[in-house]
Motif scaffolding. Structure first.
Motif, PDB file in Angstrom:
ATOM      1  N   TRP A 377      25.322   4.430   7.528  1.00  0.00           N
ATOM      2  CA  TRP A 377      23.912   4.399   7.914  1.00  0.00           C
ATOM      3  C   TRP A 377      22.998   4.271   6.699  1.00  0.00           C
ATOM      4  CZ3 TRP A 377      22.494   4.018  12.912  1.00  0.00           C
ATOM      5  CH2 TRP A 377      23.444   4.357  13.880  1.00  0.00           C
ATOM      6  N   TYR A 378      22.052   3.342   6.786  1.00  0.00           N
ATOM      7  CA  TYR A 378      21.038   3.170   5.744  1.00  0.00           C
ATOM      8  C   TYR A 378      19.780   2.623   6.395  1.00  0.00           C
ATOM      9  CZ  TYR A 378      23.706  -1.208   5.939  1.00  0.00           C
ATOM     10  OH  TYR A 378      24.410  -2.305   6.364  1.00  0.00           O
ATOM     11  N   THR A 379      18.860   2.086   5.626  1.00  0.00           N
ATOM     12  CA  THR A 379      17.648   1.500   6.193  1.00  0.00           C
ATOM     13  C   THR A 379      17.565   0.027   5.839  1.00  0.00           C
ATOM     14  OG1 THR A 379      16.427   2.301   4.265  1.00  0.00           O
ATOM     15  CG2 THR A 379      16.238   3.580   6.284  1.00  0.00           C
ATOM     16  N   ASP A 380      17.359  -0.786   6.859  1.00  0.00           N
ATOM     17  CA  ASP A 380      17.036  -2.195   6.655  1.00  0.00           C
ATOM     18  C   ASP A 380      15.525  -2.337   6.599  1.00  0.00           C
ATOM     19  OD1 ASP A 380      19.462  -3.530   6.521  1.00  0.00           O
ATOM     20  OD2 ASP A 380      19.652  -3.675   8.685  1.00  0.00           O
ATOM     21  N   SER A 381      15.028  -3.187   5.711  1.00  0.00           N
ATOM     22  CA  SER A 381      13.604  -3.475   5.696  1.00  0.00           C
ATOM     23  C   SER A 381      13.330  -4.740   6.503  1.00  0.00           C
ATOM     24  CB  SER A 381      13.102  -3.659   4.258  1.00  0.00           C
ATOM     25  OG  SER A 381      13.518  -4.913   3.746  1.00  0.00           O
ATOM     26  N   ILE A 382      12.075  -4.990   6.745  1.00  0.00           N
ATOM     27  CA  ILE A 382      11.663  -6.112   7.583  1.00  0.00           C
ATOM     28  C   ILE A 382      12.127  -7.451   7.022  1.00  0.00           C
ATOM     29  CG2 ILE A 382       9.420  -6.434   6.444  1.00  0.00           C
ATOM     30  CD1 ILE A 382       8.211  -6.822   9.234  1.00  0.00           C
ATOM     31  N   ASP A 383      12.281  -7.538   5.700  1.00  0.00           N
ATOM     32  CA  ASP A 383      12.667  -8.796   5.051  1.00  0.00           C
ATOM     33  C   ASP A 383      13.821  -8.589   4.075  1.00  0.00           C
ATOM     34  OD1 ASP A 383      11.404  -7.350   3.120  1.00  0.00           O
ATOM     35  OD2 ASP A 383       9.657  -8.655   2.970  1.00  0.00           O
ATOM     36  N   ASN A 384      14.462  -7.431   4.157  1.00  0.00           N
ATOM     37  CA  ASN A 384      15.617  -7.095   3.315  1.00  0.00           C
ATOM     38  C   ASN A 384      15.279  -6.761   1.871  1.00  0.00           C
ATOM     39  OD1 ASN A 384      17.582  -7.358   5.365  1.00  0.00           O
ATOM     40  ND2 ASN A 384      17.574  -9.562   5.105  1.00  0.00           N
ATOM     41  N   SER A 385      13.995  -6.696   1.524  1.00  0.00           N
ATOM     42  CA  SER A 385      13.607  -6.258   0.193  1.00  0.00           C
ATOM     43  C   SER A 385      13.186  -4.794   0.268  1.00  0.00           C
ATOM     44  CB  SER A 385      12.456  -7.114  -0.339  1.00  0.00           C
ATOM     45  OG  SER A 385      12.360  -7.013  -1.746  1.00  0.00           O
ATOM     46  N   PHE A 386      13.289  -4.076  -0.850  1.00  0.00           N
ATOM     47  CA  PHE A 386      12.992  -2.648  -0.854  1.00  0.00           C
ATOM     48  C   PHE A 386      11.538  -2.375  -0.482  1.00  0.00           C
ATOM     49  CE2 PHE A 386      16.171  -2.429  -4.649  1.00  0.00           C
ATOM     50  CZ  PHE A 386      17.211  -2.734  -3.798  1.00  0.00           C
ATOM     51  N   VAL A 387      11.269  -1.151  -0.063  1.00  0.00           N
ATOM     52  CA  VAL A 387       9.903  -0.680   0.179  1.00  0.00           C
ATOM     53  C   VAL A 387       9.667   0.522  -0.725  1.00  0.00           C
ATOM     54  CG1 VAL A 387       8.246   0.214   1.859  1.00  0.00           C
ATOM     55  CG2 VAL A 387       9.948  -1.485   2.575  1.00  0.00           C
ATOM     56  N   VAL A 388       8.860   0.329  -1.747  1.00  0.00           N
ATOM     57  CA  VAL A 388       8.520   1.394  -2.694  1.00  0.00           C
ATOM     58  C   VAL A 388       7.012   1.349  -2.894  1.00  0.00           C
ATOM     59  CG1 VAL A 388       8.904   2.392  -4.973  1.00  0.00           C
ATOM     60  CG2 VAL A 388      10.752   1.117  -3.847  1.00  0.00           C
ATOM     61  N   ASP A 389       6.308   2.265  -2.243  1.00  0.00           N
ATOM     62  CA  ASP A 389       4.846   2.214  -2.295  1.00  0.00           C
ATOM     63  C   ASP A 389       4.288   3.503  -1.684  1.00  0.00           C
ATOM     64  OD1 ASP A 389       2.302   1.274  -2.775  1.00  0.00           O
ATOM     65  OD2 ASP A 389       2.556  -0.595  -1.643  1.00  0.00           O
ATOM     66  N   PHE A 390       2.989   3.685  -1.842  1.00  0.00           N
ATOM     67  CA  PHE A 390       2.317   4.819  -1.215  1.00  0.00           C
ATOM     68  C   PHE A 390       2.066   4.506   0.253  1.00  0.00           C
ATOM     69  CE2 PHE A 390       1.525   5.278  -5.710  1.00  0.00           C
ATOM     70  CZ  PHE A 390       1.717   6.641  -5.904  1.00  0.00           C
ATOM     71  N   VAL A 391       2.170   5.530   1.096  1.00  0.00           N
ATOM     72  CA  VAL A 391       1.985   5.362   2.525  1.00  0.00           C
ATOM     73  C   VAL A 391       0.490   5.299   2.822  1.00  0.00           C
ATOM     74  CG1 VAL A 391       2.439   6.322   4.809  1.00  0.00           C
ATOM     75  CG2 VAL A 391       4.111   6.642   2.958  1.00  0.00           C
ATOM     76  N   PRO A 392       0.012   4.226   3.443  1.00  0.00           N
ATOM     77  CA  PRO A 392      -1.417   4.128   3.748  1.00  0.00           C
ATOM     78  C   PRO A 392      -1.898   5.324   4.572  1.00  0.00           C
ATOM     79  CG  PRO A 392      -0.338   2.014   4.092  1.00  0.00           C
ATOM     80  CD  PRO A 392       0.749   3.019   3.844  1.00  0.00           C
ATOM     81  N   GLY A 393      -3.016   5.903   4.155  1.00  0.00           N
ATOM     82  CA  GLY A 393      -3.584   7.026   4.883  1.00  0.00           C
ATOM     83  C   GLY A 393      -2.914   8.357   4.639  1.00  0.00           C
ATOM     84  N   ARG A 394      -1.934   8.398   3.718  1.00  0.00           N
ATOM     85  CA  ARG A 394      -1.231   9.650   3.413  1.00  0.00           C
ATOM     86  C   ARG A 394      -1.331   9.920   1.915  1.00  0.00           C
ATOM     87  NH1 ARG A 394       2.893  10.758   7.322  1.00  0.00           N
ATOM     88  NH2 ARG A 394       3.397  12.584   6.043  1.00  0.00           N
TER      89      ARG A 394
END
Length: 488
Positions: A377-394
């Motif tokens: 088990w892992y996480t797939d992203s919408i386009d297979n590239s990593f997601v490293v960023d601040f969460v909008p509104g958090r």
């Protein structure tokens, strides 16, 4: 985004590849109050999956490769990581001499990208072109090219050009051997990275109660508050959620960006008393192999380990498992040890794909049968590239995830790039721009597979648009039982 200082309190959720690499590089950058929370005691177990650790990072082994088609940025980062893997090997071997080593991590076995048809695909051809541009084409051997075969013989790689004897048995063998690639022992590598992080002053809370994060909220002063299962609240200046397959459960805002999925893995136990097989599948004699990528097969295998375990993975379909999470239907892991609902089986479709790979390419293994199965088990992203960023509104909350099955190879260097993003420099770096928070359909590169996937350059949604009505839901599958492990 918060302005962090060297004394800022930073909490990282998750001690897998993304979390532990980020913690290590934060400490190296001079941040003195970095803590890692995890609901699994990865330290005591050494990340060993046989000791009850469930995560994509806690695996037997992972592929290290440099074939990325047109995605030159990932190819370059992987090449840089390879140099650091070499440094880690030397450090570990030095520690072993002093009695504290974890065993060799990185093995340069070569990676054979093997076609299931009679031609090399467009992705393979594009990869070779890019390697030509980067000046590393000489380390790639096209297995039916006379000049490449001669060069492979000169450099001692000829014995790995056709380990399945496909030319002899089928009259055709289309493949490319990348002599720069190989694999790492995953659980040993994570344990070593955690050792380095502790040495730099990172604090670890690895406990099923004290380290289990149940909520991340905002305090009255706007700082994030991490609630753990023991009822404690941890106020921080920055929280980095790197929870692997559990990330969407903790940060529901990522649902349009990330989805928890599972690859299918099986093993064959090679007996020590079968000297022929023991030697043939040893790392010195056997490469990492992928078969039929982008041709509807999507299978890979790695050399046997020191205990004779030969691992095979099937990546044609990535499974989902939807449950209620805070009023949302979200795909969550269903593992062998940690989750309330447990699972060690894989879908019969996946097992049959693995058995086909073995029967066609290693028929001598069929009498042994399959020895074990598991879901990774892992996480797939919408386009297979990593997601490293601040969460909008958090405010003060960042996400560091989306490995999409190929992030492990970057363990030694990934955190360096993550730190730049956390310091607010993401727009200034190529990886910060690639890994930014993004919307549906945007193309940010990447690939797909358990340590050895293919490119996501067409900007597809990677199955995230299917939801619970899609065909990949685990509950809709016929699961393989132990009696299916035998070959008929």
């Amino acid at each position: 985004m918060p302005q962090i200082t060297p004394t800022s309190k930073i909490v990282i959720v998750g001690s897998g590849v993304f979390g532990i690499s980020t913690a290590l590089w934060l400490a190296r950058a001079g941040y003195t109050d970095v803590s890692v929370l995890d609901m699994q005691d990865t330290a005591a177990a050494g990340y060993d999956p046989l000791s009850g650790i469930d995560s994509a990072s806690a695996d037997l082994n992972k592929i290290v490769r440099f074939s990325y088609g047109a995605e030159i940025e990932y190819q370059r980062l992987a090449t840089e990581a390879a140099g650091l893997w070499g440094e880690w090997n030397r450090e570990v071997e030095g520690a072993e001499e002093g009695g504290g080593g974890e065993g060799r991590l990185w093995w340069n076995t070569g990676f054979l990208r093997m076609s299931a048809s009679g031609e090399l695909g467009a992705f393979e051809i594009e990869t070779l072109r890019n390697m030509e541009k980067e000046g590393i084409r000489e380390f790639q051997f096209v297995c039916d090219d006379d000049a490449d075969i001669a060069r492979a013989k000169e450099r001692g790689w000829a014995h790995k050009l056709d380990p399945c004897r496909r030319q002899e048995r089928f009259g055709s063998h289309k493949a490319v051997l990348d002599s720069t690639a190989g694999f790492v022992y995953a659980y040993k590598s994570c344990a070593w990275a955690q050792h380095l992080a502790r040495r730099e002053g990172v604090k670890m809370v690895l406990d099923p109660v004290r380290g289990k994060v149940v909520d991340i909220a905002s305090g009255g002063d706007g700082r994030p508050v991490v609630a753990t299962a023991d009822g404690q609240e941890h106020v921080a200046d920055l929280v980095v959620v790197a929870g692997g397959g559990w990330t969407p459960s903790l940060i529901p805002e990522v649902q349009d960006l990330l989805e928890t999925t599972a690859g299918s893995v099986a093993t064959v136990q090679i007996p020590r008393d079968r000297a022929d097989l023991w030697e043939r599948f040893a790392p010195e004699n056997h490469p990492v192999i992928s078969w039929g990528s982008r041709e509807g097969k999507e299978v890979y295998s790695l050399p046997r380990d020191e205990n004779g375990v030969f691992k095979i993975g099937w990546r044609k379909t990535k499974w989902t498992n939807f449950q209620d999470v805070r009023g949302n239907r979200i795909s969550v892991p269903k593992t062998a040890h940690v989750t309330e609902e447990k699972e060690t089986r894989i879908p019969l479709e996946a097992l049959n794909g693995i058995k086909e790979y073995i029967a066609l390419n290693f028929p001598e293994l069929t009498p042994l049968g399959i020895s074990s199965t598991r879901l990774c088990w892992y996480t797939d992203s919408i386009d297979n590239s990593f997601v490293v960023d601040f969460v909008p509104g958090r405010p003060g909350v960042a996400v560091c995830s989306g490995g999409s099955g190929y992030g492990f190879k970057f363990l030694p260097v990934l955190g360096r790039e993550v730190v730049k993003i956390l310091e607010g420099k993401g727009a200034e770096t190529v990886y910060g721009r690639m890994w930014r928070w993004r919307g549906g359909g945007e193309d940010a590169g990447g690939e797909d597979g358990d340590g050895d996937g293919e490119s996501g350059i067409d900007g597809r949604r990677n199955g995230l648009e299917e939801g619970e009505q899609g065909p990949r839901v685990l509950a809709k599958q016929k699961m393989a039982e132990v009696e299916d492990w035998k070959f008929t």
